[in-house]
Write a protein that holds these residues in place. Structure first.
Motif, PDB file in Angstrom:
ATOM      1  N   LEU A  75       2.736   5.011   3.497  1.00  8.98           N
ATOM      2  CA  LEU A  75       2.553   3.651   2.972  1.00  8.98           C
ATOM      3  C   LEU A  75       2.539   2.623   4.098  1.00  8.98           C
ATOM      4  O   LEU A  75       1.666   1.753   4.137  1.00  8.98           O
ATOM      5  N   ARG A  76       3.478   2.737   5.013  1.00  5.50           N
ATOM      6  CA  ARG A  76       3.540   1.777   6.126  1.00  5.50           C
ATOM      7  C   ARG A  76       2.304   1.869   7.024  1.00  5.50           C
ATOM      8  O   ARG A  76       1.839   0.870   7.560  1.00  5.50           O
ATOM      9  N   GLN A  77       1.776   3.067   7.181  1.00  5.77           N
ATOM     10  CA  GLN A  77       0.567   3.256   7.991  1.00  5.77           C
ATOM     11  C   GLN A  77      -0.646   2.643   7.299  1.00  5.77           C
ATOM     12  O   GLN A  77      -1.426   1.933   7.919  1.00  5.77           O
ATOM     13  N   TRP A  87       8.625   2.418  -6.856  1.00  4.02           N
ATOM     14  CA  TRP A  87       8.354   3.131  -5.615  1.00  4.02           C
ATOM     15  C   TRP A  87       8.504   4.649  -5.741  1.00  4.02           C
ATOM     16  O   TRP A  87       7.646   5.390  -5.269  1.00  4.02           O
ATOM     17  N   ALA A 108      -3.207   8.287   2.799  1.00  3.57           N
ATOM     18  CA  ALA A 108      -3.379   6.993   3.471  1.00  3.57           C
ATOM     19  C   ALA A 108      -4.765   6.417   3.193  1.00  3.57           C
ATOM     20  O   ALA A 108      -4.904   5.218   2.911  1.00  3.57           O
ATOM     21  N   ALA A 136       6.311   6.532   5.236  1.00  3.40           N
ATOM     22  CA  ALA A 136       5.553   6.481   6.496  1.00  3.40           C
ATOM     23  C   ALA A 136       4.060   6.348   6.216  1.00  3.40           C
ATOM     24  O   ALA A 136       3.356   5.583   6.889  1.00  3.40           O
ATOM     25  N   ALA A 162       3.857  -3.055   2.589  1.00  6.47           N
ATOM     26  CA  ALA A 162       4.683  -1.846   2.484  1.00  6.47           C
ATOM     27  C   ALA A 162       6.122  -2.163   2.078  1.00  6.47           C
ATOM     28  O   ALA A 162       6.668  -1.529   1.164  1.00  6.47           O
ATOM     29  N   GLU A 163       6.750  -3.122   2.711  1.00  9.75           N
ATOM     30  CA  GLU A 163       8.159  -3.408   2.413  1.00  9.75           C
ATOM     31  C   GLU A 163       8.339  -3.922   0.990  1.00  9.75           C
ATOM     32  O   GLU A 163       9.325  -3.596   0.328  1.00  9.75           O
ATOM     33  N   LEU A 174      -0.776   0.497   4.509  1.00  9.28           N
ATOM     34  CA  LEU A 174      -0.658  -0.873   3.983  1.00  9.28           C
ATOM     35  C   LEU A 174       0.512  -1.608   4.617  1.00  9.28           C
ATOM     36  O   LEU A 174       1.459  -2.015   3.933  1.00  9.28           O
ATOM     37  N   PRO A 175       0.486  -1.811   5.926  1.00 11.77           N
ATOM     38  CA  PRO A 175       1.647  -2.422   6.586  1.00 11.77           C
ATOM     39  C   PRO A 175       1.996  -3.814   6.062  1.00 11.77           C
ATOM     40  O   PRO A 175       3.165  -4.195   6.047  1.00 11.77           O
ATOM     41  N   GLU A 176       1.001  -4.562   5.589  1.00 12.06           N
ATOM     42  CA  GLU A 176       1.245  -5.934   5.145  1.00 12.06           C
ATOM     43  C   GLU A 176       2.022  -6.022   3.830  1.00 12.06           C
ATOM     44  O   GLU A 176       2.674  -7.028   3.571  1.00 12.06           O
TER      45      GLU A 176
END
Length: 117
Positions: A21-23, A38, A56, A19, A29-30, A25-27
Motif C-alpha cells: 500500500l505504501r509503495q 484496512w 501494487a 508495504a 497510505a496512512e 499509494l504513498p499519499e
C-alpha cells in the motif's frame, strides 16, 4: 466484508500488505491504514497476489477509475474495486459457511416450479 476483515487481522499479512500500500499509494497510505476496513483490504491484496496479480499495480489502477475523496471508507471502496479488477468473488468461498456451499443439484420440483413462472 467481515470474513475478509477476520482473515486480514493477521499481523504478518498486514505488515506485508502495508508495504504494498505504501509503495503504490504513498499519499493516502496512512489514512487507509488507520481505517477500520484496512484488514479486509489487506486480505484482498493477498487474494489478488494469490490469483497471480501484482497488488501494487492493481491498487494504482483502482485509484485511477474514480476519485476517492468523497468515499466514507477508502479501504472499503478499494476492496470492492480490487475484487472486480482481479475477477475475485465478492464473498470468497473460503469465507462462506460450509452449509452454504453445495455440489448437489436443486430438487426437480423447485426447477419445474421456476420454469412455470
Amino acid at each position: 466484508m467481515s470474513a475478509l476483515h477476520q482473515r486480514g487481522r493477521s499481523l504478518p499479512l498486514q505488515r506485508r500488505q502495508a508495504a504494498v500500500l505504501r509503495q503504490a499509494l504513498p499519499e493516502i497510505a496512512e489514512q487507509v491504514l488507520a481505517e477500520p476496513g484496512w484488514p479486509a483490504l489487506a486480505a484482498t491484496l493477498a487474494d489478488t497476489q494469490a490469483a497471480g496479480h501484482n497488488p501494487a499495480h492493481l491498487l494504482a489502477e483502482a485509484t485511477q477509475h474514480r476519485e476517492l475523496d468523497s468515499a466514507t471508507s477508502v479501504s472499503d471502496v478499494l476492496v470492492w474495486r480490487l475484487r472486480r479488477l482481479a475477477h475475485l468473488p465478492a464473498a470468497p468461498a473460503a469465507s462462506l459457511p460450509r452449509h452454504a456451499v453445495t455440489t448437489q443439484p436443486a430438487p426437480k420440483a423447485a426447477n419445474n416450479a421456476s420454469r412455470r413462472r
